[in-house]
Design a protein around this motif. Structure first.
Motif, PDB file in Angstrom:
ATOM      1  N   LYS A  78     -50.955  34.102 -22.522  1.00  0.00           N
ATOM      2  CA  LYS A  78     -51.407  34.532 -21.197  1.00  0.00           C
ATOM      3  C   LYS A  78     -52.922  34.604 -21.122  1.00  0.00           C
ATOM      4  O   LYS A  78     -53.514  34.257 -20.105  1.00  0.00           O
ATOM      5  CB  LYS A  78     -50.838  35.915 -20.863  1.00  0.00           C
ATOM      6  CG  LYS A  78     -49.409  35.867 -20.395  1.00  0.00           C
ATOM      7  CD  LYS A  78     -49.016  37.153 -19.705  1.00  0.00           C
ATOM      8  CE  LYS A  78     -47.605  37.098 -19.141  1.00  0.00           C
ATOM      9  NZ  LYS A  78     -46.575  37.019 -20.155  1.00  0.00           N
ATOM     10  N   ARG A  79     -53.549  35.050 -22.224  1.00  0.00           N
ATOM     11  CA  ARG A  79     -55.001  35.123 -22.174  1.00  0.00           C
ATOM     12  C   ARG A  79     -55.608  33.732 -22.088  1.00  0.00           C
ATOM     13  O   ARG A  79     -56.602  33.511 -21.399  1.00  0.00           O
ATOM     14  CB  ARG A  79     -55.539  35.800 -23.447  1.00  0.00           C
ATOM     15  CG  ARG A  79     -55.630  37.317 -23.506  1.00  0.00           C
ATOM     16  CD  ARG A  79     -54.889  38.094 -22.527  1.00  0.00           C
ATOM     17  NE  ARG A  79     -53.524  38.352 -22.936  1.00  0.00           N
ATOM     18  CZ  ARG A  79     -52.670  39.083 -22.237  1.00  0.00           C
ATOM     19  NH1 ARG A  79     -53.026  39.615 -21.101  1.00  0.00           N
ATOM     20  NH2 ARG A  79     -51.455  39.277 -22.669  1.00  0.00           N
ATOM     21  N   PHE A  99     -49.273  40.668 -18.363  1.00  0.00           N
ATOM     22  CA  PHE A  99     -50.455  39.999 -17.842  1.00  0.00           C
ATOM     23  C   PHE A  99     -51.650  40.925 -17.834  1.00  0.00           C
ATOM     24  O   PHE A  99     -52.784  40.557 -18.145  1.00  0.00           O
ATOM     25  CB  PHE A  99     -50.170  39.470 -16.428  1.00  0.00           C
ATOM     26  CG  PHE A  99     -51.310  38.686 -15.860  1.00  0.00           C
ATOM     27  CD1 PHE A  99     -52.075  39.208 -14.838  1.00  0.00           C
ATOM     28  CD2 PHE A  99     -51.632  37.437 -16.360  1.00  0.00           C
ATOM     29  CE1 PHE A  99     -53.126  38.482 -14.316  1.00  0.00           C
ATOM     30  CE2 PHE A  99     -52.689  36.717 -15.856  1.00  0.00           C
ATOM     31  CZ  PHE A  99     -53.432  37.234 -14.820  1.00  0.00           C
ATOM     32  N   SER A 110     -55.447  32.485 -18.713  1.00  0.00           N
ATOM     33  CA  SER A 110     -56.436  33.131 -17.859  1.00  0.00           C
ATOM     34  C   SER A 110     -57.785  32.447 -17.992  1.00  0.00           C
ATOM     35  O   SER A 110     -58.516  32.292 -17.011  1.00  0.00           O
ATOM     36  CB  SER A 110     -56.576  34.614 -18.217  1.00  0.00           C
ATOM     37  OG  SER A 110     -55.314  35.217 -18.217  1.00  0.00           O
TER      38      SER A 110
END
Lengths: 389, 299, 207
Positions: free
Chosen positions: A56-57, A34, A60
């Motif tokens: 994960k990006r 992360f 985000s």
């Protein structure tokens, strides 16, 4: 950042096989990937361009896009509380905001702790790496429930949704239904008086840590859609208020403007599909206009789009890449039908004033079918072309 | 139908749906197996099939008719007892054992009659026999006493809830001024929400409420909890807005129909108080229908 | 064959666990969802199905050699329907409250897959006594699952068991609420799924 990288590298051996914290390997993995983009590529041979944007990006980005709606929601909680207690003149901006923050924070904590806890446990048990799908669901869940939801049923609902709507299907990326909506659906059907029936669920009642005001016992406020369902023909809140979001409702869903900010970010970064978003609004507008013209609903099309969870659902939940249609043509149909079903449920069924949740869950079910139809059509079209040549 | 096969290796006969690959008992191959045709009638023939079907149908029909008629009286008794306990509940007698219902009912219900919408007594009609569906064309009225001995009229009502039908019995004072008790039931309301109208807690709210408003019309109804402005407005079930609304409608319009049928707030017909039937003691020349000797009381 | 020879014992005991009609053969799910909102109707339904399956198995097995092949299914249906009608009439006469709760579902036993499944798969090809045992075994296997599901649903959905309030008042005062979804069939399907999950995790040979 270097110091953090060095720290992660230093503690890594503890989590390897044989290390004393091996049981928490997935936890370590999760935080590591992360914080830093992992340095892996798809294959071992050949030339691969390493893109820093991975799952994960992207998650985000969605979380960042949700932040305006969340912050406004917190302010709105405080605003509604002050309004109900008749103290609007005395209340300060920060007073109202911090009150809302304190009211919403426990829900955020419960949502993440329970959801991530289950995900970590399952990842550890299956010996896989942690998947980050819950990052977004975890922040959405507190935003789609009324502020007075008791924490224990929220925890129960999150556990139910993560296990039965996600893990048994195979985890992140494999779920058929939108996890946050399953949470809300579970709450809605299991504890209806905490979710819509009472009309005291939408406005926070008591002071927290000295902030906020105590609202008199006889107070009750319905959401605008609740008012319509009870037969009121003119709403108690103005259209302007409804767009800004200063109306009773679930924590994050009221403000069109805040949601629009999030939508802009998602569209600009390409994380969400504009086709889905647009077609949801088109579907809702067309259906709302039809029902208004037929006299079945006192609300006009604009109001339908602005009230309830419509905007929030259209921007953040219909566009969820895992559960929506994948083909470009399919997205148009998918989105249009969501808008259609949402407004239809609201207008025609007196028992469910907020139809967006049910509409999205229903279309989640049909998304694979829609995709299949488009793909088959493409395949047969190509076959025809090949034959003609 | 199972077929029999004979295995010459082990000498056994066994049953199977069709010729198996080998004998299930000794494992011999199919060369040792022969099918044993059942002696007698060919069960696949047309005539046989038709006769078989006919005989079976007749037998089953007789059996079911027999069972049904043998049990009919018991079943009807059960349905009747259920209805009676509902009526008794509206008179605030609850929780009786099955065996006591009959006795208590006969003790409390003095007499009954069936009225048309404009107040005519329908001769020969038994109030207890009037089905819930017929309320609205026929109005059964039960003159009775409540558990504490007060005089009361029980009015059966019919209405519509969120998902299905509603019905109920409201017991009022003979002058139609006050509610003495109520019982409500439903076909298919939501469990935990609308279904709560069946609970004593909801029904007991009605006790002691005035029925009529200031204009002399029925004003008894159900409103959202916390928004009642008059004694005649009873709190609904939290979270069951539409079911509560249904009950309110049912009570408001239903009782108004009875008031109209009974001729305003002074009841007429055979259920008049004071000189009421049963009280005239068989007086000579009493020509009220209920004094004609024939009991209109329900079984 | 002795009364409870190995084969007969297998017919009786098999459906209780490894050959359970609901969780292994996946038959009879519909009524398992519908009547289990409370424990009492679940028990009554389980008993009714046991009796009906056992006796219909017995009757069909007795007449299996005389049934014309072309109307085989119809004959089975008629036998089952007659039995179910009789049971339903008996319930209405002697256990009225329960029959009101079970209402349409008793009639639906006729279409319960377990009955037709066992008649075709077992009773048509076996002697009366083993068929009877098979019927009892399957009925009880079905009843066990119904009782489990009904137990969970009534406890969590109404806080009671067999009509007696089990969850104490002080829980409710502290904010505990009954789970409304437990009274809905959707939840009972999930519970049956969980039972299958646990059953297969425990009996690895079924995986």
């Amino acid at each position: 950042m270097n110091a953090l990288r060095k720290y992660f590298d230093k503690i890594k051996p503890n989590f390897e096989e044989g290390g004393k914290l091996h049981a928490f390997r997935s936890l370590y993995d999760g935080f590591d990937t992360f914080a830093f983009v992992p340095n892996t590529t798809a294959g071992r041979t050949g030339t691969h361009v390493h893109d820093a944007i991975d799952s994960k990006r992207i998650m985000s980005f969605v979380v960042i896009a949700l932040v305006p709606a969340l912050l406004f929601g917190m302010y709105n909680v405080g605003y509604q509380n002050a309004l109900a207690a008749g103290q609007l003149e005395q209340a300060t901006f920060w007073g109202m905001f911090w009150y809302g923050f304190l009211a919403v924070l426990p829900k955020l904590i419960v949502s993440y702790v329970v959801g991530l806890g289950i995900e970590f446990t399952v990842a550890q048990w299956k010996n896989e790496e942690i998947h980050e799908g819950f990052l977004v669901s975890g922040i959405i869940i507190p935003m789609i429930v009324p502020v007075n939801t008791p924490l224990w049923i929220l925890a129960l609902a999150v556990a139910f949704a993560v296990i039965f709507a996600k893990e048994i299907f195979g985890g992140t990326g494999m779920n058929i239904f939108n996890v946050a909506l399953i949470t809300r659906a579970f709450l809605f059907f299991s504890y209806p008086s905490s979710m819509t029936g009472d009309d005291t669920v939408w406005v926070a009642q008591n002071p927290i840590l000295g902030l906020g005001y105590a609202v008199p016992d006889t107070f009750s406020a319905a959401t605008p859609l609740g008012e319509i369902a009870a037969g009121v023909t003119s709403l108690s809140t103005s259209f302007c208020d409804q767009v800004i979001g200063l109306i009773p409702g679930s924590v994050g869903e009221t403000s069109v403007i805040a949601i629009a900010l999030g939508a802009l970010l998602l569209l600009w970064t390409g994380v969400a599909s504009w086709k889905t978003m647009l077609s949801v609004f088109v579907g809702g507008a067309v259906t709302g206009w039809c029902y208004n013209a037929l006299g079945l609903s006192p609300l006009d099309a604009c109001q339908h789009l602005v009230l309830g969870g419509f905007c929030f659902g259209a921007v953040f939940m219909a566009t969820d890449p895992v559960t929506s249609a994948r083909t470009e043509g399919g997205k148009w149909i998918y989105g249009f039908l969501i808008g259609f079903v949402a407004v239809t449920v609201r207008v025609l069924n007196p028992g469910y004033p907020e139809g967006m949740m049910l509409a999205i869950l229903l279309m989640n079910l049909f998304a694979p079918l829609i995709d299949y139809c488009f793909v088959s059509r493409n395949i047969s079209k190509r076959a025809q072309r090949a034959i003609k040549k | 139908m199972a077929k029999k096969f004979y295995c010459s290796q082990c000498g056994q006969t066994f049953e199977a749906a069709s010729m198996p690959d080998k004998c299930p008992i000794c494992g011999a191959d199919t060369s040792h197996l022969t099918e044993v045709k059942s002696k007698g009638i060919n069960t696949n023939g047309n005539i046989y099939t038709i006769c078989y079907a006919a005989v079976m149908v007749i037998l089953v029909a007789f059996l079911l008719a027999f069972v049904s008629s043998a049990l009919k009286s018991k079943q009807d008794a059960n349905v009747a007892i259920d209805k009676k306990s509902q009526i008794l509940a509206s008179l605030n007698v609850r929780g009786l054992a099955k065996s006591e219902v009959e006795g208590k009912y006969n003790e409390l219900i003095q007499e009954t009659c069936v009225l048309t919408p404009d107040g005519q007594v329908l001769e020969g009609e038994d109030a207890f026999g009037v089905d819930t569906k017929e309320i609205g064309e026929k109005f059964p009225v039960y003159r009775s006493k409540t558990a504490d001995g007060a005089d009361a009229l029980v009015l059966p009502l019919k209405g519509r809830g969120l998902w299905g039908g509603l019905w109920g019995y409201v017991a009022v004072t003979p002058d139609l001024q006050k509610v003495l008790g109520a019982y409500f039931d439903h076909e298919s309301e939501t469990a935990g929400l609308g279904a709560l109208i069946k609970e004593a807690k909801f029904q007991e709210q009605f006790i002691g409420r005035p029925v009529l408003g200031e204009d002399g019309n029925v004003a008894l109804t159900v409103v959202k909890k916390g928004s009642s402005t008059a004694e005649t407005e009873v709190d609904g079930v939290t979270g069951a807005t539409l079911t509560s609304k249904g009950v309110g409608e049912m009570v408001l319009t239903g009782i108004q129909q009875y008031v109209n049928a009974l001729g305003g707030s002074k009841p007429s017909g055979c259920c008049q108080k004071a000189e009421g039937c049963g009280g005239c003691g068989g007086k000579e020349g009493c020509d009220k229908p209920c004094c004609q000797g024939e009991s209109e009381q329900a079984e | 064959m002795s009364l409870l020879s190995k084969a007969n014992r297998e017919a009786l005991v098999g459906p209780l666990n490894l050959n359970n009609p609901v969780v292994v053969q996946v038959l009879g799910i519909c009524s398992a969802l519908a009547v289990t909102a409370q424990l009492e109707p679940a028990i009554v339904m389980g008993l009714s199905v046991t009796i009906i399956t056992a006796f219909s198995n017995l009757i069909i097995s007795l007449i299996r050699n005389s049934i014309p092949n072309r109307i085989r299914i119809i004959v089975q249906l008629v036998v089952v329907a007659a039995l179910v009608t009789i049971v339903s009439q008996v319930l209405k006469a002697f256990a009225y409250d329960v029959s009101v709760q079970l209402s349409v579902y008793v009639g639906l036993i006729i279409t319960n897959c377990i009955l037709m499944g066992r008649l075709e798969a077992f009773a048509m090809m076996n002697k009366p006594w083993p068929s009877f045992l098979d019927g009892i075994g399957n009925g009880i296997g079905y009843a066990i699952i119904l009782v489990i599901v009904g137990f969970v649903r009534e406890l969590l959905g109404s806080g009671s068991l067999l009509g007696f309030q089990v969850i104490p008042e002080w829980c409710y005062e502290h904010g505990y609420m009954n789970n409304g979804m437990m009274t809905m069939p959707a939840m009972s399907l999930i519970i049956v799924g969980c039972v299958i999950w646990a059953h297969r995790a425990y009996n690895k040979e079924l995986q």
